[in-house]
Design a protein around this motif. Structure first.
Motif, PDB file in Angstrom:
ATOM      1  N   VAL A   1      48.848  34.701  28.142  1.00 31.20           N
ATOM      2  CA  VAL A   1      47.858  33.673  28.459  1.00 31.20           C
ATOM      3  C   VAL A   1      48.264  32.886  29.695  1.00 31.20           C
ATOM      4  O   VAL A   1      47.422  32.569  30.546  1.00 31.20           O
ATOM      5  CB  VAL A   1      47.647  32.734  27.254  1.00 31.20           C
ATOM      6  CG1 VAL A   1      46.793  31.532  27.634  1.00 31.20           C
ATOM      7  CG2 VAL A   1      46.990  33.498  26.117  1.00 31.20           C
ATOM      8  N   ARG A   2      49.534  32.559  29.826  1.00 33.56           N
ATOM      9  CA  ARG A   2      49.991  31.811  30.997  1.00 33.56           C
ATOM     10  C   ARG A   2      49.716  32.604  32.277  1.00 33.56           C
ATOM     11  O   ARG A   2      49.318  32.031  33.300  1.00 33.56           O
ATOM     12  CB  ARG A   2      51.488  31.499  30.870  1.00 33.56           C
ATOM     13  CG  ARG A   2      51.790  30.474  29.799  1.00 33.56           C
ATOM     14  CD  ARG A   2      51.291  29.097  30.189  1.00 33.56           C
ATOM     15  NE  ARG A   2      51.177  28.220  29.045  1.00 33.56           N
ATOM     16  CZ  ARG A   2      50.796  26.958  29.106  1.00 33.56           C
ATOM     17  NH1 ARG A   2      50.478  26.430  30.263  1.00 33.56           N
ATOM     18  NH2 ARG A   2      50.699  26.228  28.021  1.00 33.56           N
ATOM     19  N   GLU A   3      49.920  33.888  32.232  1.00 32.39           N
ATOM     20  CA  GLU A   3      49.663  34.727  33.408  1.00 32.39           C
ATOM     21  C   GLU A   3      48.175  34.706  33.757  1.00 32.39           C
ATOM     22  O   GLU A   3      47.796  34.575  34.930  1.00 32.39           O
ATOM     23  CB  GLU A   3      50.127  36.157  33.139  1.00 32.39           C
ATOM     24  CG  GLU A   3      49.936  37.099  34.323  1.00 32.39           C
ATOM     25  CD  GLU A   3      50.431  38.498  34.041  1.00 32.39           C
ATOM     26  OE1 GLU A   3      50.184  39.379  34.877  1.00 32.39           O
ATOM     27  OE2 GLU A   3      51.059  38.711  32.980  1.00 32.39           O
ATOM     28  N   ILE A   4      47.314  34.827  32.743  1.00 31.57           N
ATOM     29  CA  ILE A   4      45.864  34.821  32.971  1.00 31.57           C
ATOM     30  C   ILE A   4      45.420  33.466  33.524  1.00 31.57           C
ATOM     31  O   ILE A   4      44.636  33.387  34.481  1.00 31.57           O
ATOM     32  CB  ILE A   4      45.121  35.150  31.665  1.00 31.57           C
ATOM     33  CG1 ILE A   4      45.370  36.602  31.262  1.00 31.57           C
ATOM     34  CG2 ILE A   4      43.617  34.892  31.811  1.00 31.57           C
ATOM     35  CD1 ILE A   4      44.876  36.954  29.862  1.00 31.57           C
ATOM     36  N   MET A   5      45.909  32.381  32.924  1.00 34.32           N
ATOM     37  CA  MET A   5      45.511  31.047  33.378  1.00 34.32           C
ATOM     38  C   MET A   5      46.003  30.760  34.788  1.00 34.32           C
ATOM     39  O   MET A   5      45.276  30.180  35.607  1.00 34.32           O
ATOM     40  CB  MET A   5      46.035  29.991  32.410  1.00 34.32           C
ATOM     41  CG  MET A   5      45.264  29.915  31.110  1.00 34.32           C
ATOM     42  SD  MET A   5      45.704  28.447  30.156  1.00 34.32           S
ATOM     43  CE  MET A   5      44.524  28.583  28.809  1.00 34.32           C
ATOM     44  N   ASN A   6      47.224  31.141  35.097  1.00 37.82           N
ATOM     45  CA  ASN A   6      47.751  30.922  36.447  1.00 37.82           C
ATOM     46  C   ASN A   6      46.931  31.675  37.479  1.00 37.82           C
ATOM     47  O   ASN A   6      46.642  31.146  38.564  1.00 37.82           O
ATOM     48  CB  ASN A   6      49.222  31.340  36.520  1.00 37.82           C
ATOM     49  CG  ASN A   6      50.132  30.374  35.786  1.00 37.82           C
ATOM     50  OD1 ASN A   6      49.786  29.218  35.579  1.00 37.82           O
ATOM     51  ND2 ASN A   6      51.299  30.852  35.369  1.00 37.82           N
ATOM     52  N   ALA A   7      46.549  32.907  37.154  1.00 40.48           N
ATOM     53  CA  ALA A   7      45.717  33.683  38.073  1.00 40.48           C
ATOM     54  C   ALA A   7      44.348  33.023  38.256  1.00 40.48           C
ATOM     55  O   ALA A   7      43.811  32.950  39.370  1.00 40.48           O
ATOM     56  CB  ALA A   7      45.557  35.115  37.552  1.00 40.48           C
ATOM     57  N   PHE A   8      43.791  32.519  37.166  1.00 41.34           N
ATOM     58  CA  PHE A   8      42.497  31.842  37.221  1.00 41.34           C
ATOM     59  C   PHE A   8      42.571  30.603  38.108  1.00 41.34           C
ATOM     60  O   PHE A   8      41.708  30.359  38.958  1.00 41.34           O
ATOM     61  CB  PHE A   8      42.065  31.458  35.809  1.00 41.34           C
ATOM     62  CG  PHE A   8      40.787  30.663  35.747  1.00 41.34           C
ATOM     63  CD1 PHE A   8      39.558  31.293  35.732  1.00 41.34           C
ATOM     64  CD2 PHE A   8      40.824  29.269  35.689  1.00 41.34           C
ATOM     65  CE1 PHE A   8      38.367  30.565  35.686  1.00 41.34           C
ATOM     66  CE2 PHE A   8      39.650  28.530  35.637  1.00 41.34           C
ATOM     67  CZ  PHE A   8      38.421  29.173  35.634  1.00 41.34           C
ATOM     68  N   LEU A   9      43.612  29.796  37.926  1.00 44.05           N
ATOM     69  CA  LEU A   9      43.754  28.566  38.699  1.00 44.05           C
ATOM     70  C   LEU A   9      44.017  28.858  40.175  1.00 44.05           C
ATOM     71  O   LEU A   9      43.541  28.126  41.054  1.00 44.05           O
ATOM     72  CB  LEU A   9      44.874  27.712  38.114  1.00 44.05           C
ATOM     73  CG  LEU A   9      44.587  27.163  36.705  1.00 44.05           C
ATOM     74  CD1 LEU A   9      45.827  26.482  36.139  1.00 44.05           C
ATOM     75  CD2 LEU A   9      43.402  26.202  36.717  1.00 44.05           C
ATOM     76  N   LYS A  10      44.736  29.930  40.485  1.00 42.43           N
ATOM     77  CA  LYS A  10      44.967  30.313  41.888  1.00 42.43           C
ATOM     78  C   LYS A  10      43.662  30.713  42.546  1.00 42.43           C
ATOM     79  O   LYS A  10      43.403  30.360  43.700  1.00 42.43           O
ATOM     80  CB  LYS A  10      45.974  31.460  41.954  1.00 42.43           C
ATOM     81  CG  LYS A  10      47.408  31.042  41.704  1.00 42.43           C
ATOM     82  CD  LYS A  10      48.351  32.233  41.761  1.00 42.43           C
ATOM     83  CE  LYS A  10      49.783  31.815  41.461  1.00 42.43           C
ATOM     84  NZ  LYS A  10      50.705  32.983  41.440  1.00 42.43           N
ATOM     85  N   ARG A  11      42.808  31.434  41.822  1.00 46.64           N
ATOM     86  CA  ARG A  11      41.500  31.824  42.392  1.00 46.64           C
ATOM     87  C   ARG A  11      40.659  30.600  42.675  1.00 46.64           C
ATOM     88  O   ARG A  11      39.939  30.547  43.675  1.00 46.64           O
ATOM     89  CB  ARG A  11      40.763  32.764  41.420  1.00 46.64           C
ATOM     90  CG  ARG A  11      41.342  34.165  41.337  1.00 46.64           C
ATOM     91  CD  ARG A  11      40.351  35.130  40.707  1.00 46.64           C
ATOM     92  NE  ARG A  11      39.968  34.723  39.370  1.00 46.64           N
ATOM     93  CZ  ARG A  11      40.627  35.073  38.271  1.00 46.64           C
ATOM     94  NH1 ARG A  11      41.722  35.818  38.343  1.00 46.64           N
ATOM     95  NH2 ARG A  11      40.193  34.670  37.072  1.00 46.64           N
ATOM     96  N   LYS A  12      40.707  29.595  41.808  1.00 49.41           N
ATOM     97  CA  LYS A  12      39.904  28.389  41.986  1.00 49.41           C
ATOM     98  C   LYS A  12      40.351  27.600  43.211  1.00 49.41           C
ATOM     99  O   LYS A  12      39.534  26.912  43.843  1.00 49.41           O
ATOM    100  CB  LYS A  12      40.007  27.489  40.748  1.00 49.41           C
ATOM    101  CG  LYS A  12      39.211  27.981  39.557  1.00 49.41           C
ATOM    102  CD  LYS A  12      39.075  26.914  38.505  1.00 49.41           C
ATOM    103  CE  LYS A  12      38.198  25.792  38.966  1.00 49.41           C
ATOM    104  NZ  LYS A  12      37.937  24.787  37.889  1.00 49.41           N
ATOM    105  N   LYS A  13      41.624  27.669  43.576  1.00 44.04           N
ATOM    106  CA  LYS A  13      42.141  26.906  44.709  1.00 44.04           C
ATOM    107  C   LYS A  13      41.773  27.537  46.049  1.00 44.04           C
ATOM    108  O   LYS A  13      41.877  26.884  47.087  1.00 44.04           O
ATOM    109  CB  LYS A  13      43.673  26.781  44.603  1.00 44.04           C
ATOM    110  CG  LYS A  13      44.121  25.853  43.457  1.00 44.04           C
ATOM    111  CD  LYS A  13      45.633  25.792  43.390  1.00 44.04           C
ATOM    112  CE  LYS A  13      46.097  24.885  42.264  1.00 44.04           C
ATOM    113  NZ  LYS A  13      47.570  24.837  42.142  1.00 44.04           N
ATOM    114  N   ARG A  14      41.367  28.778  46.036  1.00 45.24           N
ATOM    115  CA  ARG A  14      41.058  29.464  47.307  1.00 45.24           C
ATOM    116  C   ARG A  14      39.763  28.940  47.905  1.00 45.24           C
ATOM    117  O   ARG A  14      38.869  28.541  47.228  1.00 45.24           O
ATOM    118  CB  ARG A  14      40.951  30.974  47.077  1.00 45.24           C
ATOM    119  CG  ARG A  14      42.296  31.614  46.757  1.00 45.24           C
ATOM    120  CD  ARG A  14      42.109  33.070  46.412  1.00 45.24           C
ATOM    121  NE  ARG A  14      43.363  33.674  45.987  1.00 45.24           N
ATOM    122  CZ  ARG A  14      43.435  34.883  45.400  1.00 45.24           C
ATOM    123  NH1 ARG A  14      42.346  35.576  45.169  1.00 45.24           N
ATOM    124  NH2 ARG A  14      44.602  35.364  45.044  1.00 45.24           N
TER     125      ARG A  14
END
Length: 261
Positions: free
Chosen positions: A248-261
């Motif tokens: 879950v941490r990996e999925i959430m981190n990827a999600f948050l990185k996409r949002k920052k772009r």
């Protein structure tokens, strides 16, 4: 009802003609729910339950989307040792309040209802939705599990296969499908949602309050509220465990990185 003490700045509550309207007011974030918002929702609901002048409770959302689910950034930062993600946290406390509420709860849905935006509907008495509304649970795609008692209530309400569409396949249901399955009670033109919600709430508020309370208690007894609350707590335990998992941490981190772009 005295004005409830709300702190998030993203939940409003007001009473008019015996109807308590609780509004998610974070349209710029698609009404994604934070822990502070859950705490406010619980405070507002409790105030309505305790006030004899309140006959009906309406939950709705500002903007073009009812609720985008939980705020990922807020929940990604939760201290798992605090219990905020589990059965003692504000999110599950609010859901338990809904499940045990003796007053009729109406929820109005426009746009998309994601995650808890869909599963909280299982604890409403009547859901009225715009024709363009969509329903999506999202848990499986985030590496999480069902919550709000949905693993128990959804199969009972809409059948196991349809529940699996939402909880396992991650399908999105249209308002037409949701109405046919029994997830919502009314489907109305989007432009009429606010007026039709007010009309429905006024109709309920005008009915004998003693009979309404007694009828709700019978409905809740028939649905075995104790079993529902127990399932809510079981789900919360697993949800909290999953929230701390590497997957879950990996999925959430990827999600948050996409949002920052």
């Amino acid at each position: 009802m005295s004005r409830p003490d709300l702190h998030s700045d993203h939940v409003r509550a007001a009473v008019d003609d015996h109807v308590l309207r609780i509004t998610l007011d974070r349209a710029d974030k698609r009404n994604a729910l934070t822990r502070a918002m859950y705490a406010d929702l619980g405070t507002a609901l409790a105030a309505g339950v305790d006030d004899a002048d309140v006959h009906v409770i309406v939950l709705d959302g500002e903007g073009d989307m009812f609720c985008a689910g939980n705020d990922i950034a807020d929940f990604a930062n939760v201290d798992l040792s605090s219990g905020d993600a589990g059965a003692t946290g504000p999110a599950l406390s609010f859901i338990r309040q809904m499940a045990e509420c003796d007053k009729p709860i109406v929820v109005a849905v426009q746009g998309q209802a994601t995650g808890i935006g869909t599963t909280l509907l299982l604890h409403a008495d009547l859901v009225i939705a715009a024709e363009d509304a969509r329903f999506y649970t999202a848990f499986i795609d985030l590496g999480l599990v069902p919550e709000a008692g949905s693993s128990l209530l959804l199969p009972a309400l809409i059948g196991r296969q349809n529940a699996a569409r939402l909880l396992l396949a991650g399908d999105t249901l249209s308002a037409e499908e949701a109405e046919r399955m029994g997830l919502i009670a009314y489907r109305v033109p989007a432009a009429e949602l606010a007026d039709r919600t007010r009309e429905l709430a006024a109709r309920l508020a005008a009915k004998p309050t003693g009979a309404m309370t007694a009828s709700k208690r019978l409905l809740r007894a028939g649905m075995d509220t104790a079993a529902t609350v127990a399932q809510i707590e079981r789900e919360a335990e697993v949800f909290g465990e999953r929230l701390g998992s590497a997957e879950v941490r990996e999925i959430m981190n990827a999600f948050l990185k996409r949002k920052k772009r």
